[in-house]
Design a protein around this motif. Structure first.
Motif, mmCIF file in Angstrom:
data_model
loop_
_atom_site.group_PDB
_atom_site.id
_atom_site.type_symbol
_atom_site.label_atom_id
_atom_site.label_comp_id
_atom_site.label_asym_id
_atom_site.label_seq_id
_atom_site.Cartn_x
_atom_site.Cartn_y
_atom_site.Cartn_z
ATOM 1 N N THR A 1 5.978 9.317 -1.782
ATOM 2 C CA THR A 1 6.953 8.348 -1.285
ATOM 3 C C THR A 1 7.687 7.652 -2.422
ATOM 4 O OG1 THR A 1 5.794 7.991 0.800
ATOM 5 C CG2 THR A 1 7.204 6.189 0.028
ATOM 6 N N TYR B 1 0.466 6.992 4.982
ATOM 7 C CA TYR B 1 1.081 6.225 3.895
ATOM 8 C C TYR B 1 0.270 6.230 2.598
ATOM 9 C CZ TYR B 1 -2.094 2.278 3.922
ATOM 10 O OH TYR B 1 -3.182 1.484 3.762
ATOM 11 N N PRO C 1 3.349 2.309 1.245
ATOM 12 C CA PRO C 1 4.307 2.456 2.345
ATOM 13 C C PRO C 1 5.749 2.535 1.864
ATOM 14 C CG PRO C 1 3.550 0.195 2.213
ATOM 15 C CD PRO C 1 2.729 0.980 1.221
ATOM 16 N N SER D 1 7.396 9.669 7.365
ATOM 17 C CA SER D 1 6.209 10.404 6.953
ATOM 18 C C SER D 1 6.526 11.261 5.739
ATOM 19 C CB SER D 1 5.703 11.283 8.093
ATOM 20 O OG SER D 1 4.507 11.907 7.695
ATOM 21 N N ASP E 1 4.865 4.018 9.108
ATOM 22 C CA ASP E 1 4.689 4.949 7.996
ATOM 23 C C ASP E 1 3.401 5.720 8.255
ATOM 24 O OD1 ASP E 1 4.114 6.246 5.561
ATOM 25 O OD2 ASP E 1 5.105 4.679 4.399
ATOM 26 N N CYS F 1 1.464 0.559 8.763
ATOM 27 C CA CYS F 1 0.863 1.633 7.973
ATOM 28 C C CYS F 1 -0.275 2.304 8.729
ATOM 29 C CB CYS F 1 0.343 1.079 6.651
ATOM 30 S SG CYS F 1 1.651 0.358 5.654
#
Length: 187
Positions: free
Chosen positions: A26, A46, A50, A94, A43, A57
């Motif tokens: 991420t 995560y 996040p 995601s 998310d 989360c």
């Protein structure tokens, strides 16, 4: 050098610094994808990092990965978002999770179910063939959780095109060495 590593570990323990020092997937795309993650969102998977500080989360009861120590709000399986009614979230984000499910279409439908019309499912995923070539070049085995040999943008497009309530509004490939971005808007 060994003494320095021991001192550093002890210092981290004293300060309460734990977890992996690697960066999350991420973190590689936050700047580009955060614009699609506005409002009330989720998310999935995560891993402690996040997409947004305000995201709900969710991860497995025992996290698959842990990059930071941001609190986990929900513990469960991303195939079943029973905590949420239909059409209640602005986004579902995601990173590197969807490729782990046998029935990609049903999981994507579940994620779209909880998103409001006009909201988005925001994805950062590996292109499996590119990923496998990368692993081979490093002499490492690919992730055993990746289910589909030909998972990638084309594979996902074919699923989205069958759905009546979804359209791709953003796609970018390649991102980094082997990943791609896709944002699917619920219509």
């Amino acid at each position: 050098m060994l003494l320095l590593k021991k001192i550093l570990r002890r210092f981290k323990r004293i300060l309460g610094i734990t977890g992996a020092t690697r960066i999350s997937e991420t973190s590689k795309v936050r700047e580009q994808l955060l614009q699609y993650c506005v409002g009330d969102g989720l998310d999935l998977g995560y891993g402690g990092d996040p997409i947004s500080e305000s995201a709900i989360c969710m991860d497995l009861p025992k996290k698959y990965a842990a990059y930071q120590s941001h609190p986990q709000h929900l513990h469960g399986d991303a195939r079943d978002l029973h905590w949420f009614r239909d059409d209640v979230l602005d986004y579902v984000y995601s990173s590197h999770v969807l490729e782990d499910f046998e029935d990609t279409e049903s999981v994507l439908k579940e994620w779209l179910r909880v998103v409001r019309p006009g909201g988005s499912v925001v994805l950062f995923l590996p292109d499996e063939q590119t990923y496998r070539k990368h692993c081979m070049s490093l002499g490492k085995p690919p992730n055993e959780h990746h289910i589909h040999e030909f998972f990638g943008p084309k594979y996902l497009w074919e699923i989205v095109e069958k759905l009546e309530n979804a359209e791709v509004i953003h796609e970018a490939f390649p991102i980094g060495i082997y990943s791609f971005e896709m944002v699917i808007k619920k219509t």
